[in-house]
Write an enzyme that holds these catalytic residues in place. Structure first.
Site, PDB file in Angstrom:
ATOM      1  N   CYS A 111      -4.169   5.488  -2.226  1.00  0.00           N
ATOM      2  CA  CYS A 111      -2.715   5.418  -1.978  1.00  0.00           C
ATOM      3  C   CYS A 111      -1.897   6.046  -3.110  1.00  0.00           C
ATOM      4  O   CYS A 111      -0.710   6.306  -2.938  1.00  0.00           O
ATOM      5  CB  CYS A 111      -2.289   3.976  -1.766  1.00  0.00           C
ATOM      6  SG  CYS A 111      -3.091   3.257  -0.343  1.00  0.00           S
ATOM      7  N   HIS A 257       5.234   2.106  -3.757  1.00  0.00           N
ATOM      8  CA  HIS A 257       4.306   2.393  -2.661  1.00  0.00           C
ATOM      9  C   HIS A 257       4.613   1.448  -1.488  1.00  0.00           C
ATOM     10  O   HIS A 257       4.776   0.241  -1.677  1.00  0.00           O
ATOM     11  CB  HIS A 257       2.871   2.182  -3.160  1.00  0.00           C
ATOM     12  CG  HIS A 257       1.843   2.227  -2.072  1.00  0.00           C
ATOM     13  ND1 HIS A 257       1.813   3.209  -1.112  1.00  0.00           N
ATOM     14  CD2 HIS A 257       0.801   1.407  -1.789  1.00  0.00           C
ATOM     15  CE1 HIS A 257       0.807   2.994  -0.289  1.00  0.00           C
ATOM     16  NE2 HIS A 257       0.175   1.893  -0.674  1.00  0.00           N
ATOM     17  N   ASN A 287       1.647   1.055   6.153  1.00  0.00           N
ATOM     18  CA  ASN A 287       1.115   1.678   4.936  1.00  0.00           C
ATOM     19  C   ASN A 287       0.468   3.019   5.307  1.00  0.00           C
ATOM     20  O   ASN A 287      -0.570   3.042   5.956  1.00  0.00           O
ATOM     21  CB  ASN A 287       0.087   0.715   4.317  1.00  0.00           C
ATOM     22  CG  ASN A 287      -0.518   1.242   3.031  1.00  0.00           C
ATOM     23  OD1 ASN A 287      -0.341   2.407   2.683  1.00  0.00           O
ATOM     24  ND2 ASN A 287      -1.243   0.385   2.341  1.00  0.00           N
TER      25      ASN A 287
HETATM   26  N1  ACO Z   1      -2.612 -12.113  12.171  1.00  0.00           N
HETATM   27  C1  ACO Z   1      -2.726 -13.429  12.097  1.00  0.00           C
HETATM   28  N2  ACO Z   1      -3.411 -14.061  11.136  1.00  0.00           N
HETATM   29  C2  ACO Z   1      -4.000 -13.298  10.206  1.00  0.00           C
HETATM   30  C3  ACO Z   1      -3.919 -11.890  10.218  1.00  0.00           C
HETATM   31  C4  ACO Z   1      -3.196 -11.294  11.259  1.00  0.00           C
HETATM   32  N3  ACO Z   1      -3.041  -9.961  11.366  1.00  0.00           N
HETATM   33  N4  ACO Z   1      -4.596 -11.408   9.159  1.00  0.00           N
HETATM   34  C5  ACO Z   1      -5.078 -12.463   8.486  1.00  0.00           C
HETATM   35  N5  ACO Z   1      -4.739 -13.591   9.128  1.00  0.00           N
HETATM   36  C6  ACO Z   1      -5.055 -14.963   8.754  1.00  0.00           C
HETATM   37  C7  ACO Z   1      -6.270 -15.041   7.885  1.00  0.00           C
HETATM   38  O1  ACO Z   1      -7.469 -15.013   8.669  1.00  0.00           O
HETATM   39  C8  ACO Z   1      -6.062 -16.386   7.216  1.00  0.00           C
HETATM   40  O2  ACO Z   1      -6.466 -17.394   8.097  1.00  0.00           O
HETATM   41  P1  ACO Z   1      -7.290 -18.672   7.541  1.00  0.00           P
HETATM   42  O3  ACO Z   1      -6.358 -19.309   6.557  1.00  0.00           O
HETATM   43  O4  ACO Z   1      -7.532 -19.465   8.780  1.00  0.00           O
HETATM   44  O5  ACO Z   1      -8.500 -18.101   6.904  1.00  0.00           O
HETATM   45  C9  ACO Z   1      -4.556 -16.460   7.062  1.00  0.00           C
HETATM   46  O6  ACO Z   1      -4.014 -15.502   7.987  1.00  0.00           O
HETATM   47  C10 ACO Z   1      -4.050 -16.152   5.690  1.00  0.00           C
HETATM   48  O7  ACO Z   1      -4.728 -14.996   5.234  1.00  0.00           O
HETATM   49  P2  ACO Z   1      -4.402 -14.368   3.846  1.00  0.00           P
HETATM   50  O8  ACO Z   1      -5.266 -13.178   3.638  1.00  0.00           O
HETATM   51  O9  ACO Z   1      -4.409 -15.427   2.797  1.00  0.00           O
HETATM   52  O10 ACO Z   1      -2.905 -13.935   4.101  1.00  0.00           O
HETATM   53  P3  ACO Z   1      -1.889 -13.366   3.061  1.00  0.00           P
HETATM   54  O11 ACO Z   1      -0.696 -14.199   3.028  1.00  0.00           O
HETATM   55  O12 ACO Z   1      -2.537 -13.013   1.768  1.00  0.00           O
HETATM   56  O13 ACO Z   1      -1.477 -11.997   3.766  1.00  0.00           O
HETATM   57  C11 ACO Z   1      -2.022  -9.658   3.635  1.00  0.00           C
HETATM   58  C12 ACO Z   1      -2.474 -11.041   4.079  1.00  0.00           C
HETATM   59  C13 ACO Z   1      -0.805  -9.295   4.432  1.00  0.00           C
HETATM   60  C14 ACO Z   1      -3.145  -8.679   3.914  1.00  0.00           C
HETATM   61  C15 ACO Z   1      -1.678  -9.724   2.144  1.00  0.00           C
HETATM   62  O14 ACO Z   1      -2.737 -10.280   1.414  1.00  0.00           O
HETATM   63  C16 ACO Z   1      -1.403  -8.370   1.600  1.00  0.00           C
HETATM   64  O15 ACO Z   1      -0.424  -7.751   1.928  1.00  0.00           O
HETATM   65  N6  ACO Z   1      -2.261  -7.864   0.706  1.00  0.00           N
HETATM   66  C17 ACO Z   1      -2.105  -6.531   0.175  1.00  0.00           C
HETATM   67  C18 ACO Z   1      -2.751  -5.627   1.117  1.00  0.00           C
HETATM   68  C19 ACO Z   1      -2.218  -4.270   0.968  1.00  0.00           C
HETATM   69  O16 ACO Z   1      -1.073  -4.010   1.222  1.00  0.00           O
HETATM   70  N7  ACO Z   1      -3.116  -3.419   0.567  1.00  0.00           N
HETATM   71  C20 ACO Z   1      -2.799  -2.099   0.440  1.00  0.00           C
HETATM   72  C21 ACO Z   1      -2.337  -1.841  -0.959  1.00  0.00           C
HETATM   73  S1  ACO Z   1      -3.332  -0.719  -1.692  1.00  0.00           S
HETATM   74  C22 ACO Z   1      -3.411   0.440  -0.602  1.00  0.00           C
HETATM   75  O17 ACO Z   1      -2.401   0.818  -0.076  1.00  0.00           O
HETATM   76  C23 ACO Z   1      -4.749   0.868  -0.214  1.00  0.00           C
END
Ligand code: ACO
Length: 331
Positions: A111, A257, A287
């Site tokens: 990214c 980003h 993204n």
């Molecule tokens: N819909 C519904 N529920 C979901 C989804 C979805 N799409 N995805 C995950 N969940 C669930 C998980 O299974 C979990 O359930 P559980 O508690 O029963 O296990 C729950 O939601 C919470 O999951 P978390 O991973 O803790 O959720 P979080 O609040 O951290 O949000 C997210 C997840 C959005 C991916 C967040 O961690 C995030 O944005 N991380 C950064 C990711 C990113 O942007 N990466 C790219 C940056 S670097 C690059 O660009 C390559």
């Protein structure tokens, strides 16, 4: 110092909204919106490949600065989702642009790829006063997604952006023009497993007839990536301001980003950026990996958020990990 003159983007026509994803995986518009801020993303048509997106963005950038393809001396394509491992997307791109005999190759810094390619162009222009460098970030991330994995398939989209870098001022005064003031790039390979596409390279052996499994698609430890992304972009933004003896008051717009609105807001909060100086268009594109800051620059310009004489601070973060910050003086 070298200039960016000319900015062009291309976003595929097809729009995938959160309601569409609700039919594919167990998710909801409410979950995606509240956790990421993403409402919709673009998806390349079946017959579009990454070099097609790159070509459209490149032609738009050339038009923006009033230059012709024949002016180009170097082509650097940033992509984490290239046409193929071979041939090089930059070479396919120059064929589509109808040019030959230029230095053309791909670079992948996930990214953060656009800012890495921009730094390469910056160095090239410093070394060669006649260089006219096309820097393109183009991604079809939707082909790198496991559409059964709700933790990743809701996050990414497709798009491309291009700029022209040279030591000359632009031929079209209406086109985008910015002086590249400073670029900072930092890396840490300790975290390389937190975002990966495991297979398709040399580390997983495969043979004719093997099934395509989830190892061929993006996997990510979202929670850990979130923390590192915020920490790294804040650190890079602070460092580049400090080494240029600037404060946020000297910055007219901060463009992080575009991965997730909560990451963007957390970066803004920690740096104490006023809301009207923090740019986000992640709701519209998701993204788009290395293309994200080019689409953001384009939309910010269209919204008149980058006045002449202003200074823009870009900061990116991506797999590797590689993170960056860049200062542009808008001319
Ligand atoms: N819909 C519904 N529920 C979901 C989804 C979805 N799409 N995805 C995950 N969940 C669930 C998980 O299974 C979990 O359930 P559980 O508690 O029963 O296990 C729950 O939601 C919470 O999951 P978390 O991973 O803790 O959720 P979080 O609040 O951290 O949000 C997210 C997840 C959005 C991916 C967040 O961690 C995030 O944005 N991380 C950064 C990711 C990113 O942007 N990466 C790219 C940056 S670097 C690059 O660009 C390559």
């Amino acid at each position: 110092m070298p200039y960016i003159n000319g900015l062009g983007v291309y976003a595929p026509e097809k729009i995938i909204d959160n309601a569409y994803l609700e039919k594919l995986v167990e998710t909801s518009d409410e979950w995606i919106t509240s956790r990421t801020g993403i409402k919709r993303r673009r998806m390349a048509a079946d017959d579009e490949i990454t070099s097609d997106l790159a070509c459209k963005a490149s032609l738009a950038a050339l038009k923006d600065c009033g230059r012709s393809v024949n002016d180009i001396t170097h082509v650097f394509v940033s992509s984490a989702s290239p046409d193929a491992l071979c041939p090089v997307t930059a070479c396919v791109l120059i064929r589509k642009l109808g040019i030959k005999g230029v230095m053309a190759f791909d670079c992948n810094a996930a990214c953060s790829g656009f800012i890495n390619a921009l730094q390469l162009a910056n160095y090239t222009a410093m070394a060669d006063p006649n260089a006219v460098i096309l820097v393109v970030a183009a991604e079809i991330m939707t082909r790198k997604l496991d559409w059964t994995d709700r933790t990743t398939c809701v996050l990414f989209g497709d798009g491309a952006g291009a700029v022209i870098v040279s030591r000359n001022l632009p031929q079209n005064p209406q086109g985008f023009c910015a002086e590249i003031d400073d670029i900072l790039i930092d890396t840490d390979g300790e975290f390389s497993e937190l975002i990966s596409i495991h297979a398709g390279g040399s580390r997983q052996r495969y043979s004719v007839g093997d099934p395509v499994d989830r190892n061929y698609f993006i996997s990510m430890n979202g929670r850990e990536v979130f923390k590192q992304a915020v920490r790294s972009m804040v650190e890079a933004a602070r460092s580049i301001l400090e080494r240029n003896r600037l404060s946020l008051e000297d910055i007219s717009l901060v463009i992080p980003h575009q991965a997730n609105d909560r990451i963007i807001q957390a970066v803004g909060d920690r740096l104490d950026v006023p809301v009207d100086k923090l740019f986000s268009n992640v709701s519209e594109y998701g993204n788009t990996s290395s293309a994200s800051v080019t689409l953001a620059l384009h939309d910010a310009r269209n919204a008149d958020l980058m006045p002449k004489g202003g200074r823009v601070l870009l900061t990116t973060f991506g797999g590797g990990f590689i993170w960056t910050a860049a200062l542009l003086n808008i001319l």
